[in-house]
Scaffold this motif. Structure first.
Motif, PDB file in Angstrom:
ATOM      1  N   PHE A 168      14.710  20.654  31.241  1.00 14.09           N
ATOM      2  CA  PHE A 168      13.881  21.945  31.164  1.00 14.09           C
ATOM      3  C   PHE A 168      14.586  22.632  30.219  1.00 14.09           C
ATOM      4  O   PHE A 168      15.164  24.020  30.378  1.00 14.09           O
ATOM      5  N   ILE A 169      14.490  22.380  29.148  1.00 10.18           N
ATOM      6  CA  ILE A 169      15.206  22.944  27.965  1.00 10.18           C
ATOM      7  C   ILE A 169      14.547  24.145  27.675  1.00 10.18           C
ATOM      8  O   ILE A 169      15.197  25.192  27.135  1.00 10.18           O
ATOM      9  N   LYS A 170      13.049  24.353  27.799  1.00 12.89           N
ATOM     10  CA  LYS A 170      12.666  25.850  27.226  1.00 12.89           C
ATOM     11  C   LYS A 170      13.070  26.884  28.311  1.00 12.89           C
ATOM     12  O   LYS A 170      13.270  27.950  27.682  1.00 12.89           O
ATOM     13  N   GLU A 171      13.409  26.410  29.589  1.00 11.03           N
ATOM     14  CA  GLU A 171      14.217  27.371  30.431  1.00 11.03           C
ATOM     15  C   GLU A 171      15.431  27.683  30.273  1.00 11.03           C
ATOM     16  O   GLU A 171      16.214  28.224  30.728  1.00 11.03           O
ATOM     17  N   GLY A 172      16.260  26.756  29.498  1.00  5.96           N
ATOM     18  CA  GLY A 172      17.587  26.699  29.369  1.00  5.96           C
ATOM     19  C   GLY A 172      18.254  26.018  30.548  1.00  5.96           C
ATOM     20  O   GLY A 172      19.599  26.212  30.513  1.00  5.96           O
ATOM     21  N   PHE A 173      17.685  25.414  31.397  1.00  4.14           N
ATOM     22  CA  PHE A 173      18.462  24.851  32.338  1.00  4.14           C
ATOM     23  C   PHE A 173      19.308  23.732  31.990  1.00  4.14           C
ATOM     24  O   PHE A 173      18.750  22.966  31.052  1.00  4.14           O
ATOM     25  N   TYR A 174      20.492  23.451  32.534  1.00  3.28           N
ATOM     26  CA  TYR A 174      21.317  22.492  31.743  1.00  3.28           C
ATOM     27  C   TYR A 174      22.309  21.937  32.979  1.00  3.28           C
ATOM     28  O   TYR A 174      22.280  20.650  33.197  1.00  3.28           O
ATOM     29  N   MET A 197      12.439  15.237  23.434  1.00  4.74           N
ATOM     30  CA  MET A 197      13.194  16.406  23.579  1.00  4.74           C
ATOM     31  C   MET A 197      12.261  17.618  23.259  1.00  4.74           C
ATOM     32  O   MET A 197      12.281  18.783  23.669  1.00  4.74           O
ATOM     33  N   ILE A 198      11.593  17.602  21.805  1.00  6.31           N
ATOM     34  CA  ILE A 198      11.036  18.717  21.442  1.00  6.31           C
ATOM     35  C   ILE A 198       9.947  19.116  22.483  1.00  6.31           C
ATOM     36  O   ILE A 198       9.592  20.369  22.236  1.00  6.31           O
ATOM     37  N   THR A 199       9.216  18.176  23.004  1.00  5.90           N
ATOM     38  CA  THR A 199       8.356  18.861  23.960  1.00  5.90           C
ATOM     39  C   THR A 199       8.711  19.196  25.261  1.00  5.90           C
ATOM     40  O   THR A 199       7.884  19.769  26.122  1.00  5.90           O
ATOM     41  N   GLU A 200       9.879  19.253  25.400  1.00  8.53           N
ATOM     42  CA  GLU A 200      10.421  19.887  26.839  1.00  8.53           C
ATOM     43  C   GLU A 200      10.962  21.267  26.222  1.00  8.53           C
ATOM     44  O   GLU A 200      11.296  22.029  27.208  1.00  8.53           O
ATOM     45  N   ALA A 201      11.083  21.453  25.186  1.00  7.48           N
ATOM     46  CA  ALA A 201      11.392  22.904  24.410  1.00  7.48           C
ATOM     47  C   ALA A 201       9.915  23.630  24.403  1.00  7.48           C
ATOM     48  O   ALA A 201       9.075  23.171  24.515  1.00  7.48           O
ATOM     49  N   ASP A 202      10.333  24.752  23.802  1.00  9.39           N
ATOM     50  CA  ASP A 202       8.985  25.532  23.532  1.00  9.39           C
ATOM     51  C   ASP A 202       8.230  24.708  22.080  1.00  9.39           C
ATOM     52  O   ASP A 202       8.980  24.439  21.292  1.00  9.39           O
ATOM     53  N   TYR A 203       7.007  24.241  22.329  1.00  7.51           N
ATOM     54  CA  TYR A 203       6.530  23.670  21.236  1.00  7.51           C
ATOM     55  C   TYR A 203       6.566  24.500  20.042  1.00  7.51           C
ATOM     56  O   TYR A 203       6.743  23.603  18.887  1.00  7.51           O
ATOM     57  N   TRP A 206      11.113  26.075  19.082  1.00 13.46           N
ATOM     58  CA  TRP A 206      12.381  24.983  19.396  1.00 13.46           C
ATOM     59  C   TRP A 206      13.161  24.857  17.930  1.00 13.46           C
ATOM     60  O   TRP A 206      12.644  25.006  16.981  1.00 13.46           O
ATOM     61  N   THR A 207      14.448  24.971  18.215  1.00 12.97           N
ATOM     62  CA  THR A 207      15.344  24.780  17.210  1.00 12.97           C
ATOM     63  C   THR A 207      16.297  23.479  17.490  1.00 12.97           C
ATOM     64  O   THR A 207      16.670  23.214  18.658  1.00 12.97           O
ATOM     65  N   ALA A 208      16.883  22.784  16.268  1.00  9.24           N
ATOM     66  CA  ALA A 208      17.786  21.587  16.669  1.00  9.24           C
ATOM     67  C   ALA A 208      18.903  22.231  17.405  1.00  9.24           C
ATOM     68  O   ALA A 208      19.650  21.524  18.142  1.00  9.24           O
ATOM     69  N   TYR A 242       6.645  13.640  12.783  1.00  8.56           N
ATOM     70  CA  TYR A 242       7.423  12.415  13.025  1.00  8.56           C
ATOM     71  C   TYR A 242       8.843  12.755  12.304  1.00  8.56           C
ATOM     72  O   TYR A 242       9.719  12.359  12.688  1.00  8.56           O
ATOM     73  N   GLY A 243       8.673  13.044  11.087  1.00  4.48           N
ATOM     74  CA  GLY A 243       9.823  13.159  10.438  1.00  4.48           C
ATOM     75  C   GLY A 243      10.912  14.399  10.922  1.00  4.48           C
ATOM     76  O   GLY A 243      11.985  14.093  10.910  1.00  4.48           O
ATOM     77  N   GLN A 244      10.308  15.303  11.359  1.00  2.67           N
ATOM     78  CA  GLN A 244      11.337  16.277  12.174  1.00  2.67           C
ATOM     79  C   GLN A 244      11.790  15.536  13.605  1.00  2.67           C
ATOM     80  O   GLN A 244      12.992  15.506  13.718  1.00  2.67           O
ATOM     81  N   VAL A 245      11.145  14.830  14.053  1.00  2.00           N
ATOM     82  CA  VAL A 245      11.727  13.914  15.438  1.00  2.00           C
ATOM     83  C   VAL A 245      12.961  12.977  14.989  1.00  2.00           C
ATOM     84  O   VAL A 245      13.945  12.921  15.731  1.00  2.00           O
ATOM     85  N   LYS A 246      12.444  12.313  13.834  1.00  2.00           N
ATOM     86  CA  LYS A 246      13.521  11.266  13.512  1.00  2.00           C
ATOM     87  C   LYS A 246      14.829  12.080  12.731  1.00  2.00           C
ATOM     88  O   LYS A 246      15.906  11.801  13.308  1.00  2.00           O
ATOM     89  N   GLY A 247      14.380  12.899  11.828  1.00  2.00           N
ATOM     90  CA  GLY A 247      15.573  13.807  11.462  1.00  2.00           C
ATOM     91  C   GLY A 247      16.548  14.455  12.424  1.00  2.00           C
ATOM     92  O   GLY A 247      17.635  14.703  12.265  1.00  2.00           O
ATOM     93  N   LEU A 248      15.888  14.942  13.413  1.00  2.00           N
ATOM     94  CA  LEU A 248      16.699  15.861  14.564  1.00  2.00           C
ATOM     95  C   LEU A 248      17.706  14.717  15.140  1.00  2.00           C
ATOM     96  O   LEU A 248      19.112  15.195  15.175  1.00  2.00           O
ATOM     97  N   VAL A 249      17.364  13.528  15.130  1.00  2.00           N
ATOM     98  CA  VAL A 249      18.411  12.578  15.744  1.00  2.00           C
ATOM     99  C   VAL A 249      19.515  12.090  14.591  1.00  2.00           C
ATOM    100  O   VAL A 249      20.489  12.078  15.096  1.00  2.00           O
ATOM    101  N   THR A 250      18.813  11.618  13.481  1.00  2.00           N
ATOM    102  CA  THR A 250      19.571  11.278  12.378  1.00  2.00           C
ATOM    103  C   THR A 250      20.639  12.247  12.094  1.00  2.00           C
ATOM    104  O   THR A 250      21.783  11.822  11.544  1.00  2.00           O
TER     105      THR A 250
END
Length: 275
Positions: A168-174, A197-203, A206-208, A242-250
């Protein structure tokens, strides 16, 4: 070779895809290979694994048909009712299709937190190894306790956790999620996808940096040799492109050795799914 280990196709149907709620209105339409192929050309992706979104054998057949017609779809993770009395004959039938690599059940939607440990489900899982089929684990964090018990029972079965178990990234649970992921990661037959991951944060916000602790823990728990990149396209489009999702990981893995980066971005998926 860069492999997207997790994406979906569908002909949009409002009733069948009722899980696409109002907040996901941008993906309430068809998503097919011709759409994804254009995205892959822009983002230097060589192939993918198509994963079930609907829990029917028709869905499995639909994906296998797409794989037959599109060479960039390197493998399919389908659905079959692993609790069924005749599951062995179903698995045997599908094992003749070289594109069928594994199976998934949408366990996250099951109300029983111990669904994975039901005897009839365990029986189905016990049959996968003889067909060299993998199993994708789709759960929420509160189900990770049963995941730990589950993977312990099948030390030779290849498992992969989808979407880093949807913390639950949006809520900060870890913390609770992290403890169990570390325990599960001790089992060397279990892999994990850096996906969803980005869809578990605030749409929208979210930040890297917000996602880094979750990616770091995943890499710590599973190592570069059992972690794989996945886009979760087209679901990812509700929170980015898609570019953001790939770039987040790379970008996150850019400090690793080139060998480790190659494993995460394609080699692990290729080996895990026998692509």
């Amino acid at each position: 070779m860069t492999i997207d280990s997790h994406q979906h196709f569908w002909h949009y149907e409002p009733i069948k895809h009722s899980w696409l709620d109002e907040s996901m209105s941008v993906i309430r339409k068809d998503f097919l290979p011709e759409d994804l192929q254009q995205v892959y050309q822009k983002n230097q992706i060589d192939g993918c694994v198509a994963v079930q979104a609907d829990q029917t054998l028709e869905e499995t057949d639909f994906l296998l048909d797409l794989a037959k017609k599109n060479s960039f779809i390197k493998g399919v993770v389908g659905w079959a009712d692993l609790r069924a009395d005749n599951i062995d004959s179903i698995l045997k039938k599908y094992s003749s299709d070289k594109n069928l690599k594994g199976w998934r059940h949408v366990v996250q939607d099951e109300t029983d937190p111990n669904f994975l440990l039901r005897p009839n489900f365990l029986r189905g899982i016990s049959l996968l190894e003889k067909y060299n089929h993998t199993y994708d684990i789709l759960v929420f964090p509160h189900q990770l306790g049963s995941v730990l018990e589950f993977v312990k029972r099948f030390p030779n079965q290849k498992f992969v956790i989808d979407h880093i178990a949807k913390p639950f990234i949006k809520e900060g649970f870890y913390e609770g999620w992290a403890v169990l992921m570390k325990e599960i990661g001790k089992h060397e037959n279990v892999y994990c996808k850096l996906s969803g991951m980005i869809t578990e944060a605030d749409y929208n916000t979210w930040t890297a940096e917000q996602l880094h602790p979750y990616m770091s823990l995943t890499l710590e728990a599973f190592g570069a040799e059992r972690t794989m990149f996945g886009s979760d396209w087209p679901v990812c489009l509700v929170a980015g492109n898609y570019g953001q999702v790939k770039g987040l990981v790379t970008k996150f893995i850019s400090t690793l050795s080139s060998q480790d980066q190659d494993m995460i971005m394609g080699k692990n998926a290729k080996e895990f799914y026998s692509l």
